[in-house]
Write an enzyme that holds these catalytic residues in place. Sequence first.
Site, mmCIF file in Angstrom:
data_model
loop_
_atom_site.group_PDB
_atom_site.id
_atom_site.type_symbol
_atom_site.label_atom_id
_atom_site.label_comp_id
_atom_site.label_asym_id
_atom_site.label_seq_id
_atom_site.Cartn_x
_atom_site.Cartn_y
_atom_site.Cartn_z
ATOM 1 N N SER A 141 0.812 -1.237 0.099
ATOM 2 C CA SER A 141 0.074 0.017 0.074
ATOM 3 C C SER A 141 0.764 1.396 -0.024
ATOM 4 O O SER A 141 1.547 1.473 0.863
ATOM 5 C CB SER A 141 -0.920 0.013 1.287
ATOM 6 O OG SER A 141 -1.835 -0.868 1.224
ATOM 7 N N HIS B 254 -3.172 1.484 -4.739
ATOM 8 C CA HIS B 254 -2.680 0.333 -5.457
ATOM 9 C C HIS B 254 -2.859 0.815 -7.178
ATOM 10 O O HIS B 254 -4.050 0.880 -7.329
ATOM 11 C CB HIS B 254 -3.260 -0.734 -5.197
ATOM 12 C CG HIS B 254 -2.926 -1.512 -3.910
ATOM 13 N ND1 HIS B 254 -1.889 -2.391 -3.607
ATOM 14 C CD2 HIS B 254 -3.158 -1.169 -2.551
ATOM 15 C CE1 HIS B 254 -1.753 -2.499 -2.448
ATOM 16 N NE2 HIS B 254 -2.469 -1.882 -1.618
ATOM 17 N N HIS C 173 -5.779 -8.711 -2.528
ATOM 18 C CA HIS C 173 -5.986 -9.152 -1.142
ATOM 19 C C HIS C 173 -7.168 -10.189 -1.063
ATOM 20 O O HIS C 173 -8.093 -9.722 -1.746
ATOM 21 C CB HIS C 173 -6.184 -7.981 -0.094
ATOM 22 C CG HIS C 173 -5.133 -6.814 -0.200
ATOM 23 N ND1 HIS C 173 -5.179 -5.734 -1.053
ATOM 24 C CD2 HIS C 173 -3.848 -6.893 0.538
ATOM 25 C CE1 HIS C 173 -4.019 -5.055 -0.866
ATOM 26 N NE2 HIS C 173 -3.221 -5.642 0.121
ATOM 27 N N TYR D 228 -9.190 -9.966 0.958
ATOM 28 C CA TYR D 228 -10.339 -9.316 1.807
ATOM 29 C C TYR D 228 -11.117 -8.442 0.745
ATOM 30 O O TYR D 228 -12.205 -8.175 0.666
ATOM 31 C CB TYR D 228 -10.045 -8.422 3.010
ATOM 32 C CG TYR D 228 -9.061 -7.176 2.462
ATOM 33 C CD1 TYR D 228 -9.724 -6.180 1.659
ATOM 34 C CD2 TYR D 228 -7.627 -7.350 2.680
ATOM 35 C CE1 TYR D 228 -8.746 -5.152 1.323
ATOM 36 C CE2 TYR D 228 -6.932 -6.218 2.376
ATOM 37 C CZ TYR D 228 -7.529 -5.105 1.604
ATOM 38 O OH TYR D 228 -6.730 -4.474 1.223
ATOM 39 N N GLU D 229 -10.695 -8.487 -0.560
ATOM 40 C CA GLU D 229 -11.156 -7.789 -1.498
ATOM 41 C C GLU D 229 -12.247 -8.766 -2.333
ATOM 42 O O GLU D 229 -13.080 -8.331 -3.184
ATOM 43 C CB GLU D 229 -10.252 -7.256 -2.658
ATOM 44 C CG GLU D 229 -9.180 -6.246 -2.117
ATOM 45 C CD GLU D 229 -8.176 -5.804 -3.043
ATOM 46 O OE1 GLU D 229 -8.722 -4.905 -3.878
ATOM 47 O OE2 GLU D 229 -7.148 -6.317 -2.861
ATOM 48 N N ALA E 118 2.405 -2.531 4.018
ATOM 49 C CA ALA E 118 2.478 -1.498 5.104
ATOM 50 C C ALA E 118 1.636 -2.414 6.235
ATOM 51 O O ALA E 118 0.909 -3.419 5.940
ATOM 52 C CB ALA E 118 1.209 -0.713 4.335
ATOM 53 N N MET F 131 -2.490 -7.536 6.219
ATOM 54 C CA MET F 131 -3.575 -8.174 5.582
ATOM 55 C C MET F 131 -3.131 -8.845 4.159
ATOM 56 O O MET F 131 -3.731 -9.251 3.309
ATOM 57 C CB MET F 131 -4.722 -7.325 5.472
ATOM 58 C CG MET F 131 -5.078 -6.513 6.381
ATOM 59 S SD MET F 131 -6.557 -5.364 6.041
ATOM 60 C CE MET F 131 -6.718 -4.488 7.499
ATOM 61 N N SER F 132 -1.627 -9.089 4.163
ATOM 62 C CA SER F 132 -1.404 -9.598 2.864
ATOM 63 C C SER F 132 0.018 -10.526 3.061
ATOM 64 O O SER F 132 0.180 -11.095 3.830
ATOM 65 C CB SER F 132 -0.777 -8.325 1.915
ATOM 66 O OG SER F 132 0.172 -7.604 2.504
ATOM 67 N N ASN G 211 1.564 2.532 10.998
ATOM 68 C CA ASN G 211 0.514 2.909 12.039
ATOM 69 C C ASN G 211 0.947 2.018 13.334
ATOM 70 O O ASN G 211 1.431 1.004 12.950
ATOM 71 C CB ASN G 211 -0.813 2.715 11.516
ATOM 72 C CG ASN G 211 -1.133 1.456 11.310
ATOM 73 O OD1 ASN G 211 -1.074 1.093 9.965
ATOM 74 N ND2 ASN G 211 -1.738 0.628 12.109
ATOM 75 N N HIS H 234 -6.667 4.329 6.603
ATOM 76 C CA HIS H 234 -5.917 4.164 5.364
ATOM 77 C C HIS H 234 -5.262 5.434 4.825
ATOM 78 O O HIS H 234 -3.958 5.256 4.581
ATOM 79 C CB HIS H 234 -6.941 3.879 4.490
ATOM 80 C CG HIS H 234 -6.338 3.228 3.067
ATOM 81 N ND1 HIS H 234 -5.419 2.019 3.097
ATOM 82 C CD2 HIS H 234 -6.403 3.637 1.822
ATOM 83 C CE1 HIS H 234 -5.030 2.072 1.896
ATOM 84 N NE2 HIS H 234 -5.528 2.726 1.128
HETATM 85 N N1 HPA Z 1 -3.670 -3.955 10.673
HETATM 86 C C1 HPA Z 1 -3.630 -4.720 9.401
HETATM 87 N N2 HPA Z 1 -3.108 -4.267 8.415
HETATM 88 C C2 HPA Z 1 -2.473 -3.096 8.320
HETATM 89 C C3 HPA Z 1 -2.302 -2.225 9.559
HETATM 90 C C4 HPA Z 1 -2.790 -2.706 10.560
HETATM 91 O O1 HPA Z 1 -2.798 -1.786 11.639
HETATM 92 N N3 HPA Z 1 -1.729 -1.189 8.745
HETATM 93 C C5 HPA Z 1 -1.500 -1.379 7.508
HETATM 94 N N4 HPA Z 1 -1.864 -2.716 6.969
#
Ligand code: HPA
Length: 284
Positions: A35, A66, A88, A90-91, A118, A221-222, A245, A259
């Site tokens: 990301s 992306h 991903h 989740y998409e 990320a 998540m990837s 983050n 995001h």
């Molecule tokens: N959690 C899950 N996926 C992420 C995060 C997170 O805090 N930050 C960026 N991708």
Amino acid sequence: MSSNVKADYSTVSAIAKFIRARTSIKPEVGIICGSGLGKLADSVKNPVVIKYEEIPNFPRVTVDGHQGNLVFGTIGTKNVVMMQGRFHMYEGYSRHEVALPIRLMKLLGVTTLLVSNAAGGLNANYKLGDLVIIKDHISFPGLSLNNVLVGANDADFGVRFIATSDAYSTDLRQLALSIAKEQNVADIVHQGVYVHVGGPNYESPAECKMLRMLGADVVGMSTVPEVLIARHCDLKVFAVSLVTNISILNEESKEKANHEEVLSTAAIRTITLQKIFEEMIKRM
Ligand code: HPA
């Protein structure tokens, strides 16, 4: 999204044939941008850009931050292919769609895969913008049959039961660490455990505390599905998380993962990561 396309040998071979008709570049290194890290493609010289939507049976991107391109070219003396934009689960992409680009890289000649993502920082010693070289993973989807390798094994690519104890190449991790020292960024570079969660929501404080207790340093998540597919077809793998983050472990916190923060932090560190990747590729 979620098509009937299978990432089997004949489908992937047909796509490889299409790509070879578009470019004579035979890549040996594959790179997946996480990301907000699509600018890593700026380091590719003499780029040949092929949009995902031009490629038959190739999935299309749905997430902001992306782009959807395969970028062929050179970094240093090596031919590379970069995925600007990834898929991903989740998409709603199927495991075949997630697997397909990695298997395509394999058939195009790639032997080493570099992955970036990320991630949320769970380890209290990590700061926003730190880089975490992944030395191991925990995959919640992977452990619970939402595993990208579920289904009939495709023996043209690899064996049924793969080891994951050596998933993240020790040599490449050492190389990255020594380059980080030379480039005077060792203070922001760590090695850690990545925990893969399904998403798409960011984790709750209780979930973050649990993940930390389990031994995870970063959460995302990837990456793990791609790494499993890469290891199944015997690619050497290096993966790195950018802490975009800090995971929130306190229910009373006023902070919220979002995001936009993920993308803006990614932008700040793109150059640092780009320099490490460039030097790694030169020395591989
Ligand atoms: N959690 C899950 N996926 C992420 C995060 C997170 O805090 N930050 C960026 N991708």
